[in-house]
Enzyme design. Structure first.
Site, short mmCIF file in Angstrom:
data_model
loop_
_atom_site.label_atom_id
_atom_site.label_comp_id
_atom_site.label_asym_id
_atom_site.label_seq_id
_atom_site.Cartn_x
_atom_site.Cartn_y
_atom_site.Cartn_z
N GLU A 291 0.83 -1.21 0.00
CA GLU A 291 0.00 0.00 0.00
C GLU A 291 0.87 1.26 0.00
OE1 GLU A 291 -0.90 2.05 3.14
OE2 GLU A 291 -0.55 0.59 4.73
N LYS B 238 -3.91 -1.45 14.04
CA LYS B 238 -2.99 -0.45 14.58
C LYS B 238 -3.30 -0.21 16.05
CE LYS B 238 -3.05 2.62 11.13
NZ LYS B 238 -3.39 1.94 9.88
N1 PSU Z 1 0.01 0.79 8.35
C1 PSU Z 1 1.06 1.55 8.77
N2 PSU Z 1 0.92 2.92 8.62
C2 PSU Z 1 -0.17 3.50 8.02
C3 PSU Z 1 -1.25 2.68 7.57
C4 PSU Z 1 -1.09 1.33 7.77
O1 PSU Z 1 2.06 1.03 9.30
O2 PSU Z 1 -0.20 4.71 7.89
C5 PSU Z 1 -2.47 3.29 6.86
C6 PSU Z 1 -3.13 2.22 6.01
O3 PSU Z 1 -3.12 2.66 4.67
C7 PSU Z 1 -4.54 2.09 6.54
C8 PSU Z 1 -4.81 3.49 7.02
O4 PSU Z 1 -5.42 1.64 5.57
O5 PSU Z 1 -3.56 3.82 7.65
C9 PSU Z 1 -6.04 3.54 7.91
O6 PSU Z 1 -6.60 4.83 7.90
P1 PSU Z 1 -8.10 5.06 8.48
O7 PSU Z 1 -8.01 4.62 9.92
O8 PSU Z 1 -8.39 6.54 8.34
O9 PSU Z 1 -9.00 4.19 7.68
#
Ligand code: PSU
Ligand code: MN
Length: 299
Positions: free
Chosen positions: A21, A152
């Site tokens: 990603e 996360k």
């Molecule tokens: N994993 C990491 N760092 C990130 C992300 C994932 O180590 O920044 C990103 C991914 O792209 C994930 C996003 O889909 O954060 C989630 O954002 P939100 O909670 O706004 O959906």
């Protein structure tokens, strides 16, 4: 969408490909660490014998695989947006640049015929009421192996796990029965299954593909993580700061990750880089196992 020729050839020949990603490049890590990391992840996948395909939206075009110049262009673009599924169509129609979240990457990778995808940690249910990542919807609706170190750590972990159950996402811990929590290798929450080898994960995915429309989320605990209670304390502090500052919506995840980095004196960034690389390597091994299994059933 535009698929790099090297990647379409590999896919057509059944060779292992791993999607990566790019929101982690545009929004997850500070510059210039973001570009260095993106390059490192691609190199790690190649070292394991698979082909990396970093996904992004460049000038409105969904791109499956980026040249070194494209990768640099995206990493340097301060104005790049964050593509999830709800804004993907508009970003494409309006010719924008964007890093793709887990949600957008999973969708596009699947459409391109890629079966394995590596990220750091998935988005999920936030403590901020009603904020749930589009990643959960994507995992529920896309047949793909997603390798991540769990949700996360900034998330409501037990609520995220419950939601994954509700949505019928196949879950397996890689050599663990406890859910990893991104910066921490272990949380108190139990997983419904575990896989001991890349081959076993590949077999679970093949069974999932026959039975379900959802992803297999393979949760890989980081080898050298931070203590769970300590990270959770930082998360509480960071969440309170976000609430006081009125940070919401798509800005919340990047804000919380930056705050954790400050509170930990950079320790969370160190672990984030480590787990990203470890997940890219494991994803490559699962992709290799899938290729081998497919070749042996064809033979
Ligand atoms: N994993 C990491 N760092 C990130 C992300 C994932 O180590 O920044 C990103 C991914 O792209 C994930 C996003 O889909 O954060 C989630 O954002 P939100 O909670 O706004 O959906
Ligand atoms: Mn959100």
């Amino acid at each position: 969408m535009r698929i790099e020729p090297e990647i379409s050839r590999a896919l057509a020949a059944g060779r292992p490909v791993v999607a990566l990603e790019s929101t982690v490049i545009t929004h997850g890590l500070p510059r210039p660490l973001n570009l260095e990391t993106a390059r490192k992840l691609e190199a790690a996948v190649r070292q394991e014998g698979a082909l990396p395909a970093t996904l992004a939206i460049l000038k409105g075009e969904p791109r499956i695989g980026l040249s070194p110049e494209d990768l640099e262009y995206l990493a340097l673009d301060q104005g790049a947006e964050k593509a999830s599924q709800w804004n993907l169509a508009a970003l494409v129609a309006q010719g924008k640049n964007a890093g793709t979240t887990v949600a957008a990457t999973a969708l596009l990778a699947h459409q391109a015929g890629i079966q394995v995808f590596a990220t750091g940690g998935i988005g999920g249910v936030h403590y901020d009421a009603y904020d749930e990542s589009g990643d959960l919807f994507a995992l529920a609706h896309t047949p793909l192996v997603v390798v991540a170190s769990g949700p996360k750590s900034i998330l409501n972990l037990s609520a995220t796990l419950e939601r994954l159950e509700t949505y019928g996402v196949s879950l397996a811990g890689y050599r663990t029965g406890k859910m990893p929590a991104f910066h921490s290798s272990e949380s108190p929450f139990s997983l419904p299954a575990r896989a001991e080898t890349p081959e076993e994960a590949a077999r679970i995915f093949l069974a999932a593909k026959k039975l379900l429309a959802s992803s297999l989320l393979l949760m890989n605990p980081v080898s050298e993580g931070l203590e769970y209670a300590q990270v959770q304390a930082w998360v509480q502090e960071a969440s309170q700061q976000a609430a006081r500052a009125g940070v919401q919506g798509k800005a919340l995840t990047p804000f919380l990750l930056r705050k954790l980095s400050e509170l930990s004196g950079g320790e969370t960034d160190r672990v984030n880089l480590l787990l990203l690389e470890e997940n890219a390597r494991l994803a490559a091994r699962v992709a290799l196992a899938l290729s081998r299994l497919a070749a042996s059933t064809r033979a």
